[in-house]
Motif scaffolding. Structure first.
Motif, PDB file in Angstrom:
ATOM      1  N   GLU A  79     -41.561 -15.010  36.899  1.00 54.35           N
ATOM      2  CA  GLU A  79     -42.033 -16.393  37.101  1.00 54.35           C
ATOM      3  C   GLU A  79     -41.033 -17.141  38.140  1.00 54.35           C
ATOM      4  O   GLU A  79     -41.388 -17.962  38.492  1.00 54.35           O
ATOM      5  N   GLN A 112     -41.935 -18.685  41.832  1.00 55.26           N
ATOM      6  CA  GLN A 112     -42.805 -19.874  41.669  1.00 55.26           C
ATOM      7  C   GLN A 112     -42.081 -21.063  41.933  1.00 55.26           C
ATOM      8  O   GLN A 112     -42.532 -22.116  42.109  1.00 55.26           O
ATOM      9  N   ASN A 148     -42.780 -22.468  44.975  1.00 62.36           N
ATOM     10  CA  ASN A 148     -44.058 -23.337  44.964  1.00 62.36           C
ATOM     11  C   ASN A 148     -43.766 -24.796  44.639  1.00 62.36           C
ATOM     12  O   ASN A 148     -44.408 -25.728  45.011  1.00 62.36           O
ATOM     13  N   GLU A 162     -46.235 -27.638  45.519  1.00 67.72           N
ATOM     14  CA  GLU A 162     -47.755 -27.112  44.937  1.00 67.72           C
ATOM     15  C   GLU A 162     -47.742 -26.788  43.820  1.00 67.72           C
ATOM     16  O   GLU A 162     -48.935 -26.685  43.269  1.00 67.72           O
ATOM     17  N   MET A 163     -46.696 -26.969  43.255  1.00 71.93           N
ATOM     18  CA  MET A 163     -46.648 -26.870  41.607  1.00 71.93           C
ATOM     19  C   MET A 163     -45.653 -27.791  40.972  1.00 71.93           C
ATOM     20  O   MET A 163     -44.815 -28.353  41.700  1.00 71.93           O
ATOM     21  N   ARG A 223     -50.560 -23.433  33.076  1.00 72.41           N
ATOM     22  CA  ARG A 223     -50.024 -22.312  34.094  1.00 72.41           C
ATOM     23  C   ARG A 223     -51.021 -22.133  35.077  1.00 72.41           C
ATOM     24  O   ARG A 223     -52.824 -22.248  34.654  1.00 72.41           O
ATOM     25  N   PRO A 224     -51.032 -21.856  36.156  1.00 69.44           N
ATOM     26  CA  PRO A 224     -52.179 -21.603  37.179  1.00 69.44           C
ATOM     27  C   PRO A 224     -52.895 -20.121  36.786  1.00 69.44           C
ATOM     28  O   PRO A 224     -52.387 -19.194  36.166  1.00 69.44           O
ATOM     29  N   LEU A 264     -44.794 -24.420  36.053  1.00 72.94           N
ATOM     30  CA  LEU A 264     -44.297 -23.121  35.883  1.00 72.94           C
ATOM     31  C   LEU A 264     -44.419 -22.641  34.240  1.00 72.94           C
ATOM     32  O   LEU A 264     -44.370 -21.742  33.688  1.00 72.94           O
TER      33      LEU A 264
END
Length: 158
Positions: free
Chosen positions: A35, A38, A41, A46-47, A53-54, A78
């Protein structure tokens, strides 16, 4: 994952997913090291750190179920409420409901609870089952009962 793993297939839809995972991959999943990319991101905006969770682009069942709870309307995270309450063991409807519970309770205090719950889950290796979406329903019933925001029994999910 091994080179011969079917492309564009979520792990939970593979037959015998363990046969496609390398030893290094298994270690990375158990420790959640997979992870870490990420974080880029998160830095790009973006997160978020905490949130649902995406989904993978081809997890149509999870995307549709999460739409019912507004979980696709906020930034993905995340880690999140569903991850500390079962992660891969949860069936899609319960996972989506828990993402909806996060949306309902979203606050700094709730994010702190998710953050520290994530650390505990990682240290205990809780909920990591490759290809195991729904494993909770397949025999793990020894935990006390709790209910989600809709009154569903979640067999011990906080």
């Amino acid at each position: 994952m091994k080179i011969d793993t079917p492309k564009d297939t979520p792990t939970h839809l593979l037959k015998n997913p363990e046969s496609y995972i390398t030893r290094v991959g298994k270690f990375m999943r158990k420790t959640s090291l997979d992870e870490l990319p990420q974080i880029l991101n998160i830095l790009k905006g973006e997160m978020s750190i905490i949130g649902p969770r995406p989904c993978l682009w081809n997890q149509y069942d999870l995307i549709a179920e999460r739409d019912k709870y507004g979980a696709n309307d906020i930034y993905p995270g995340l880690t999140g409420w569903a991850q500390i309450n079962g992660r891969d063991e949860l069936p899609i409807d319960i996972k989506a409901n828990l993402d909806g519970v996060y949306v309902e309770r979203m606050s700094f205090i709730f994010d702190v609870k998710c953050f520290f719950g994530t650390i505990i889950s990682i240290l205990k290796h809780d909920g990591v089952v490759e290809g195991g979406t729904g494993e909770l329903d397949k025999g793990k019933t020894s935990t006390p009962n709790a209910t989600t925001s809709e009154g569903k029994d979640t067999k011990g999910i906080i």
